[in-house]
Design a protein around this motif. Structure first.
Motif, mmCIF file in Angstrom:
data_model
loop_
_atom_site.group_PDB
_atom_site.id
_atom_site.type_symbol
_atom_site.label_atom_id
_atom_site.label_comp_id
_atom_site.label_asym_id
_atom_site.label_seq_id
_atom_site.Cartn_x
_atom_site.Cartn_y
_atom_site.Cartn_z
ATOM 1 N N GLY A 1 -5.892 9.308 3.202
ATOM 2 C CA GLY A 1 -6.325 8.090 2.540
ATOM 3 C C GLY A 1 -6.598 6.943 3.496
ATOM 4 N N ALA A 2 -7.381 5.974 3.014
ATOM 5 C CA ALA A 2 -7.816 4.850 3.837
ATOM 6 C C ALA A 2 -6.699 3.867 4.155
ATOM 7 N N TRP A 3 -5.507 4.102 3.655
ATOM 8 C CA TRP A 3 -4.368 3.264 3.996
ATOM 9 C C TRP A 3 -3.729 3.677 5.325
ATOM 10 N N MET A 4 -4.285 4.697 5.986
ATOM 11 C CA MET A 4 -3.658 5.270 7.173
ATOM 12 C C MET A 4 -3.709 4.409 8.433
ATOM 13 N N PRO A 5 -4.691 3.517 8.633
ATOM 14 C CA PRO A 5 -4.770 2.797 9.912
ATOM 15 C C PRO A 5 -3.481 2.124 10.356
ATOM 16 N N ALA A 6 -2.811 1.435 9.454
ATOM 17 C CA ALA A 6 -1.592 0.729 9.847
ATOM 18 C C ALA A 6 -0.527 1.695 10.346
ATOM 19 N N ASN A 7 -0.498 2.897 9.788
ATOM 20 C CA ASN A 7 0.477 3.896 10.215
ATOM 21 C C ASN A 7 0.165 4.428 11.604
ATOM 22 N N LEU A 8 -1.115 4.630 11.889
ATOM 23 C CA LEU A 8 -1.494 5.059 13.232
ATOM 24 C C LEU A 8 -1.174 3.978 14.259
ATOM 25 N N MET A 9 -1.473 2.740 13.906
ATOM 26 C CA MET A 9 -1.234 1.640 14.837
ATOM 27 C C MET A 9 0.241 1.512 15.191
ATOM 28 N N SER A 10 1.103 1.676 14.181
ATOM 29 C CA SER A 10 2.535 1.509 14.424
ATOM 30 C C SER A 10 3.203 2.796 14.896
ATOM 31 N N GLY A 11 2.762 3.940 14.391
ATOM 32 C CA GLY A 11 3.427 5.199 14.712
ATOM 33 C C GLY A 11 2.871 5.930 15.909
ATOM 34 N N ALA A 12 1.604 5.683 16.234
ATOM 35 C CA ALA A 12 0.968 6.356 17.383
ATOM 36 C C ALA A 12 0.209 5.336 18.216
ATOM 37 N N PRO A 13 0.912 4.323 18.748
ATOM 38 C CA PRO A 13 0.238 3.247 19.479
ATOM 39 C C PRO A 13 -0.525 3.714 20.709
ATOM 40 N N LYS A 14 -0.075 4.802 21.344
ATOM 41 C CA LYS A 14 -0.761 5.293 22.535
ATOM 42 C C LYS A 14 -2.135 5.868 22.220
ATOM 43 N N GLU B 1 6.111 -2.297 -1.661
ATOM 44 C CA GLU B 1 4.927 -2.670 -0.905
ATOM 45 C C GLU B 1 5.187 -3.988 -0.160
ATOM 46 N N PRO B 2 5.132 -3.985 1.173
ATOM 47 C CA PRO B 2 5.574 -5.158 1.937
ATOM 48 C C PRO B 2 4.719 -6.410 1.782
ATOM 49 N N THR B 3 3.420 -6.258 1.481
ATOM 50 C CA THR B 3 2.566 -7.447 1.406
ATOM 51 C C THR B 3 2.855 -8.290 0.172
ATOM 52 N N LEU B 4 3.610 -7.758 -0.782
ATOM 53 C CA LEU B 4 3.933 -8.532 -1.982
ATOM 54 C C LEU B 4 4.883 -9.692 -1.699
ATOM 55 N N MET C 1 0.834 -1.191 0.000
ATOM 56 C CA MET C 1 0.000 0.000 0.000
ATOM 57 C C MET C 1 0.866 1.237 0.000
ATOM 58 N N THR C 2 0.337 2.310 -0.428
ATOM 59 C CA THR C 2 1.093 3.544 -0.481
ATOM 60 C C THR C 2 0.804 4.297 0.796
ATOM 61 N N ASN C 3 1.702 4.242 1.721
ATOM 62 C CA ASN C 3 1.384 4.790 3.034
ATOM 63 C C ASN C 3 2.500 5.675 3.556
ATOM 64 N N ARG C 4 3.192 6.315 2.634
ATOM 65 C CA ARG C 4 4.244 7.242 2.997
ATOM 66 C C ARG C 4 4.023 8.543 2.243
ATOM 67 N N PRO C 5 4.637 9.644 2.706
ATOM 68 C CA PRO C 5 4.478 10.889 1.976
ATOM 69 C C PRO C 5 4.975 10.738 0.554
ATOM 70 N N ARG C 6 4.241 11.273 -0.376
ATOM 71 C CA ARG C 6 4.577 11.076 -1.777
ATOM 72 C C ARG C 6 5.426 12.227 -2.293
ATOM 73 N N ARG C 7 6.709 12.141 -2.038
ATOM 74 C CA ARG C 7 7.622 13.176 -2.505
ATOM 75 C C ARG C 7 8.198 12.771 -3.852
ATOM 76 N N VAL D 1 -4.708 -7.833 1.530
ATOM 77 C CA VAL D 1 -5.643 -7.165 2.445
ATOM 78 C C VAL D 1 -5.486 -7.734 3.856
ATOM 79 N N HIS D 2 -5.317 -9.050 3.955
ATOM 80 C CA HIS D 2 -5.119 -9.679 5.259
ATOM 81 C C HIS D 2 -3.878 -9.126 5.950
ATOM 82 N N ASP D 3 -2.853 -8.796 5.147
ATOM 83 C CA ASP D 3 -1.594 -8.301 5.702
ATOM 84 C C ASP D 3 -1.557 -6.786 5.849
ATOM 85 N N GLY D 4 -2.682 -6.107 5.562
ATOM 86 C CA GLY D 4 -2.773 -4.678 5.860
ATOM 87 C C GLY D 4 -2.962 -3.737 4.697
#
Length: 447
Positions: free
Chosen positions: A282-295, A61-64, A1-7, A352-355
């Protein structure tokens, strides 16, 4: 998934290659007389799988990784060499250089939607219609399919998507008795209330993001880019762009945006401790919140993206990428077999299972997907909102064929609105001027 800033890459190297392609009448860069097959149909794909061989896949993309393993298990004669050639800008530079050199080109490449134009214009990507991809239009949600298809063919298959939603910190909104905004006017009002109640809390952070800006203009009905081959129009004076700038200017003028650079440690800390209260993203954000802002687990929720005007809901895409087969691939049929497996076949469920966030309508509408509960979001079925957003994306958006370069100079122009008091509409006008200048230098005809 594309879940990083697109520079995007700067002009050095990449822009020069694009200029060279244009100067040599475009088709030379897309030549496929390198011994690779030109495709022909599903039968060629079946034959290629039976024959076997090795394909090189460039993707970050890591799920590949699991998809490649499963594909090899299903087709023992096939070897998938998965290579991370860099994220977005780094890969694009390497890919363009390999295409220019005529060697080292991968069989499959991950390319974000906004960057596809620079490769399709120079005919560097295989038209996948010959393998049956033209029959897959109804497989995908509108935004991603529009991004990979045109009258010239099917340039890639959508890998994921980024329909936008509003991620918000429920605890912060409840603490200050503020309703979740349903319109952008309500969003501005909520920003004022939050910051007045606690000067350390901001509605969101934004220091200048070309992806966010163009996505919100897209949602507002603006269509600043029109592209017909090498004929391009850039116009940020349309009504949709004006709607965006009027509203966002209020947030800038009243200093209601956290001056925090996205994806930094400080940014994640702000999301964790409630100092940044929302993210329109974008809807790809959940995994980033879970890992980057666990609190933040249990505090955050998802709501539909605020609307520019009440009525029929409208969303937009923010991010997302596809898998393409370069014209210089030495085994296009086998490459397409992998792309189809990963993006329209069994690989979708694995990813999808992997995020990953899907682009396929069947997955977006499936009970399993819609009923998934996210513990991070307090057990909320957030996919219901994401799926609806995907269906609400207008499918008539276009990116520039040199969007990669345009995005790289965004902060030189529009970014000044956040730092030196330049009006946002003036910043967009300056961005247009810089984009027009560059486009003309590369051989485009620009209105």
């Amino acid at each position: 998934m594309t879940n990083r800033p697109r520079r995007a890459p700067r002009r050095t190297g990449l822009a020069c290659v694009l200029a060279l392609c244009l100067a040599t009448a475009l088709t030379a860069c897309g030549s496929s007389d390198d011994g690779g097959d030109d495709g022909g149909g599903p039968a060629d794909v079946t034959a290629a799988l039976e024959k076997g061989g090795t394909i090189k896949v460039w993707a970050w993309e890591p799920t590949l990784k699991q998809v490649a393993k499963d594909f090899e298990d299903e087709h023992p004669k096939v070897k998938v060499k998965l290579v991370n050639a860099g994220t977005n800008k780094d890969e694009y530079t390497a890919l363009q250089n390999a295409i220019s050199a005529g060697s080292g080109v991968p069989d499959v490449a991950q390319i974000e939607y906004y960057a596809l134009g620079q490769f399709t214009l120079t005919e560097s990507l295989t038209d996948l219609a010959g393998f049956g991809a033209d029959k897959l239009g109804d497989t995908y949600s509108p935004g991603p399919w529009n991004a990979v298809s045109s009258s010239d063919g099917i340039h890639a298959l959508p890998m994921d998507s980024g329909p936008m939603a509003l991620f918000y910190n429920k605890d912060v909104f409840d603490k200050h008795h503020i309703a979740v905004p349903r319109t952008w006017d309500e969003y501005v009002a909520a920003a004022r209330k939050l910051h007045k109640a606690d000067p350390e809390v901001y509605i969101t952070s934004d220091t200048g993001d070309p992806g966010l800006t163009t996505s919100l203009i897209w949602q507002a009905g603006g269509r600043p880019y029109t592209v017909d081959g090498t004929e391009v129009s850039i116009d940020f004076s349309d009504q949709g762009s004006a709607t965006y700038t009027r509203t966002w200017q209020k947030l800038i003028d009243d200093k209601l945006l956290a001056p925090t650079v996205g994806w930094s440690d400080e940014w994640y800390k702000g999301l964790s401790d409630g100092k940044i209260a929302t993210l329109p993203i974008g809807a790809w954000m959940p995994a980033n919140l879970m890992s980057g802002a666990p609190k933040g687990k249990g505090s955050w929720r998802v709501a539909p993206l605020p609307q520019w005007k009440p009525g029929k809901p409208v969303s937009a895409e923010n991010g997302g990428s596809a898998l393409a087969v370069p014209t210089k691939s030495g085994n296009k049929a086998l490459a397409y077999a992998f792309v189809q497996y990963a993006n329209a076949g069994k690989g979708v469920k694995t990813r999808v299972h992997d995020g990953a966030f899907p682009a396929t309508k069947a997955t977006l509408e499936s009970k399993e997907f819609l009923n998934r509960r996210y513990p991070y979001f307090g057990g909320q079925k957030a996919n219901v909102i994401f799926s609806k957003a995907a269906a609400d994306v207008p499918d008539d958006w276009s990116y520039l064929p040199f969007q990669v370069y345009a995005n790289s100079v965004f902060n030189d122009a529009v970014g000044t609105a956040y730092t030196s008091g330049t009006p946002l509409d003036k910043g967009l006008a300056d961005w247009r001027k810089a984009s027009v200048k560059y486009g003309k230098e590369q051989g485009f005809t620009i209105e």
